[in-house]
Design a protein around this motif. Structure first.
Motif, PDB file in Angstrom:
ATOM      1  N   ILE A   1       0.846  -1.201   0.000  1.00  0.00           N
ATOM      2  CA  ILE A   1       0.000   0.000   0.000  1.00  0.00           C
ATOM      3  C   ILE A   1       0.884   1.255   0.000  1.00  0.00           C
ATOM      4  CG2 ILE A   1      -2.049   1.139   0.925  1.00  0.00           C
ATOM      5  CD1 ILE A   1      -2.703  -1.344   2.487  1.00  0.00           C
ATOM      6  N   ALA A   2       1.652   1.409  -1.061  1.00  0.00           N
ATOM      7  CA  ALA A   2       2.487   2.597  -1.287  1.00  0.00           C
ATOM      8  C   ALA A   2       3.510   2.812  -0.176  1.00  0.00           C
ATOM      9  CB  ALA A   2       1.617   3.841  -1.445  1.00  0.00           C
ATOM     10  N   THR A   3       3.961   1.733   0.432  1.00  0.00           N
ATOM     11  CA  THR A   3       4.873   1.830   1.569  1.00  0.00           C
ATOM     12  C   THR A   3       6.318   1.486   1.207  1.00  0.00           C
ATOM     13  OG1 THR A   3       3.120   1.363   3.161  1.00  0.00           O
ATOM     14  CG2 THR A   3       5.370   0.887   3.861  1.00  0.00           C
ATOM     15  N   VAL A   4       6.509   0.442   0.424  1.00  0.00           N
ATOM     16  CA  VAL A   4       7.860   0.009   0.084  1.00  0.00           C
ATOM     17  C   VAL A   4       8.366   0.870  -1.073  1.00  0.00           C
ATOM     18  CG1 VAL A   4       9.290  -1.928  -0.653  1.00  0.00           C
ATOM     19  CG2 VAL A   4       7.321  -2.326   0.836  1.00  0.00           C
ATOM     20  N   CYS A   5       9.250   1.807  -0.786  1.00  0.00           N
ATOM     21  CA  CYS A   5       9.725   2.709  -1.843  1.00  0.00           C
ATOM     22  C   CYS A   5      11.088   2.291  -2.386  1.00  0.00           C
ATOM     23  CB  CYS A   5       9.757   4.159  -1.352  1.00  0.00           C
ATOM     24  SG  CYS A   5      10.885   4.467   0.000  1.00  0.00           S
TER      25      CYS A   5
END
Length: 484
Positions: free
Chosen positions: A112-116
């Motif tokens: 959810i758009a966390t691991v960048c």
């Protein structure tokens, strides 16, 4: 769908396996009853994962069924899962995830758009391990350089006088604190946020959230929800200034004329990757300032280089907020959030004691500093821009091919694909979305879904995503859509 097509769909819909997978022999045996021509046709039609030089460790833990049984018995019933048959993820590397059978998946959701930076990035892992070996936790009441070093580095990424950092454990906590600070600083309780927004699930943030599916029937006071500046479904199309007039009307007719804050995402993530209409934020910020309020930028999902064009989502709108909240990508998966504001506004918290036991934890802040360094060293913002533009172009081509796709939107590596059964009425295609989601998982691509009607694919992969990954994702979506 013709009978032959249905027959072939039934034979392969749950057996889409990439090359070099140790279980591919099972798929070949399943297809052995087909003649050679049919077999070759089926194999050629299935997109293949890009090559990746990594082998996961053998898994000897409990099965997916055993884990699911424990979840049902011991976890809250509110904890749900994606897919008809849940996937048991046991390992991650860069932009890929592995299940308990060693099968590789392309992670296009990024937790959810966390691991960048990518799953288990060696620099981030090293920072976490080294800090954990020395000091896992003490308290910010003692001195430790990890929290101060990260606060300094984080402040350097923000414009203007946004230089004071308060660390939290999540985006909900960050937004909750930001709203509290704005109300204390201005002396006003009224807060305005756009409809369709999501800011968290605590008391103040649930009030600021403007979707009924995320709100319980409890006391939620002092928040007004403005018409959403949605270029696709909104009443004024892409005319941001017309939407902004509704905020001014709310100030004039729904408050005392003074407000505490306006809080908004630059791109509504949970709401279905909605980019705010151009011209909206500058006009709204102007109205809020005149009413004595503060402007809060919720960068929990769009921040940390994900938009590609800018490091923060609000920068694309040419505005400078008074308070910025962040989480998710800040720690690449470590529980960490932050509120950044000006020295003057930050002073409101010294009126009483305000404390967060784990906010500024040395392990978390060491991880956060490593994340910032990786983003810069590996030029992940530039990659998000170039690969994201390429991916959006390819997804737009799919839109021209399938009437089921109503809209393709977003920027960088925060993109949304909305499915509708009627392009004129924009009727949400909820069932079709679930079907495509499941089939893409069978092929080897994990994406998220969102939007109020649960008919939007949320594409928020790690920022190390490649063009080859983008091609695989689009080809998988193409195949899945062709089977509807």
């Amino acid at each position: 769908m013709g009978s032959a097509r249905k027959k072939m769909a039934g034979l392969v819909s749950t057996k889409f396996l990439p090359r070099m997978n140790p279980v591919i022999c099972r798929r070949q045996r399943c297809l052995s009853q087909l003649d050679e021509t049919q077999n070759n046709t089926v194999a050629a039609s299935i997109p293949q994962l890009p090559p990746f030089d990594y082998s996961p460790s053998p898994y000897s833990g409990p099965s997916a069924d055993e884990i699911l049984a424990k979840r049902k018995q011991y976890l809250s019933p509110s904890v749900s899962h994606l897919y008809k048959t849940p996937v048991n993820i046991v390992e991650g590397k860069r932009q890929y995830l592995y299940d308990d059978k060693g099968r590789r998946y392309l992670d296009a959701f990024g937790g959810i758009a966390t691991v960048c930076c990518g799953h288990c990035h060696p620099d981030v892992v090293e920072a976490i391990v080294n800090q954990t070996r020395r000091l896992q936790h003490s308290t910010v009441l003692y001195l430790n350089h990890a929290v101060a070093d990260f606060a300094e580095a984080l402040a350097s990424k923000l414009p203007g006088d946004l230089k004071v950092v308060f660390f939290t454990n999540s985006g909900t906590e960050a937004n909750e604190l930001a709203i509290l600070m704005a109300r204390l600083y201005t002396g006003c309780h009224d807060v305005i946020s756009p409809r369709n927004s999501y800011h968290g699930n605590a008391a103040g943030t649930m009030a600021a959230t403007a979707q009924s599916i995320w709100k319980f029937n409890v006391v939620q006071s002092g928040v007004h929800h403005a018409v959403n500046p949605d270029p696709y479904r909104g009443v004024f199309g892409s005319d941001g200034e017309k939407y902004a007039r509704d905020v001014q009307d709310m100030i004039d007719f729904g408050t005392s004329g003074n407000v505490g804050a306006f809080i908004s995402e630059a791109i509504q993530g949970v709401g279905g990757v909605i980019e705010l209409a151009p011209g909206y934020l500058p006009a709204v910020y102007n109205s809020i300032k005149k009413a004595g309020g503060l402007c809060i930028a919720d960068e929990v999902q769009a921040g940390f280089a994900r938009t590609g064009s800018h490091f923060w989502g609000f920068e694309a709108h040419g505005v400078v907020p008074d308070i910025v909240t962040m989480a998710k990508g800040i720690g690449n998966g470590i529980p960490l959030g932050a509120v950044v504001t000006t020295p003057e506004i930050a002073e409101v918290l010294v009126r009483r004691n305000y404390f967060n036991t784990f906010g500024g934890n040395p392990v978390c802040t060491a991880a956060g500093l490593a994340v910032l360094r990786v983003i810069e060293k590996e030029k992940l913002q530039q990659n998000a821009s170039s690969v994201g533009s390429y991916l959006k172009h390819r997804l737009s081509a799919l839109k021209n091919k399938y009437e089921l796709i109503g809209d393709v939107r977003g920027r960088g590596l925060i993109l949304g694909v909305e499915l509708v059964t009627d392009s004129e009425l924009k009727t949400p295609a909820k069932a079709e979305t679930l079907q495509v989601l499941d089939q893409m998982k069978d092929i080897g691509v994990l994406v998220g879904k969102g939007g109020y009607f649960a008919n939007v694919f949320r594409i928020t992969p790690p920022l190390c995503f490649t063009r080859q990954d983008a091609d695989f994702l689009v080809d998988a979506m193409d195949l899945a859509l062709s089977r509807i």
